[in-house]
Scaffold this active site. Sequence first.
Site, PDB file in Angstrom:
ATOM      1  N   CYS A  34       5.016  -3.688  -7.567  1.00  0.00           N
ATOM      2  CA  CYS A  34       4.572  -2.292  -7.686  1.00  0.00           C
ATOM      3  C   CYS A  34       5.684  -1.331  -7.265  1.00  0.00           C
ATOM      4  O   CYS A  34       6.043  -1.258  -6.089  1.00  0.00           O
ATOM      5  CB  CYS A  34       3.321  -2.114  -6.824  1.00  0.00           C
ATOM      6  SG  CYS A  34       2.801  -0.418  -6.566  1.00  0.00           S
ATOM      7  N   CYS A  37       4.685   1.208  -4.651  1.00  0.00           N
ATOM      8  CA  CYS A  37       4.537   0.516  -3.363  1.00  0.00           C
ATOM      9  C   CYS A  37       5.900   0.368  -2.683  1.00  0.00           C
ATOM     10  O   CYS A  37       6.039   0.600  -1.478  1.00  0.00           O
ATOM     11  CB  CYS A  37       3.921  -0.869  -3.555  1.00  0.00           C
ATOM     12  SG  CYS A  37       2.256  -0.866  -4.249  1.00  0.00           S
TER      13      CYS A  37
END
Length: 129
Positions: A34, A37
């Site tokens: 991600c 993230c």
Amino acid sequence: MATRELTAENFESTILTPDAESGIVLVDFWAEWCGPCRAFAPIYGAAATDNPDVVFAKVDTEANPDLSGAMNIRSIPTLMIFRDGIGVFSQAGALPRPALDDLLRQVRALDMDDVRAEIVKQQAAASAP
């Protein structure tokens, strides 16, 4: 303070009995693949260093799909905050550092007696005929 890895085995005990004087636990649900993230990770890590009275924890959603499902995680990153074992915040998306600092300020300022009273009130209303 460094971030702590959470799994199904230690999630509940960390939330219910944090080793933080403030009783506050921030949980970042993330995954290695991600991009947002990964972009949020240094912000989260710096906030952890600057707030040693708070437990900063991370849940790898790929390694812990059952826990992520149980917490109703639908997108990542998702940040959840618990205080005194009560969920007080949940939001998908990365936050800039000023927003994260403001959020921590708000959570510290919560009157937990009022929060508990509101929970009792909502539960009574939900169970009323």
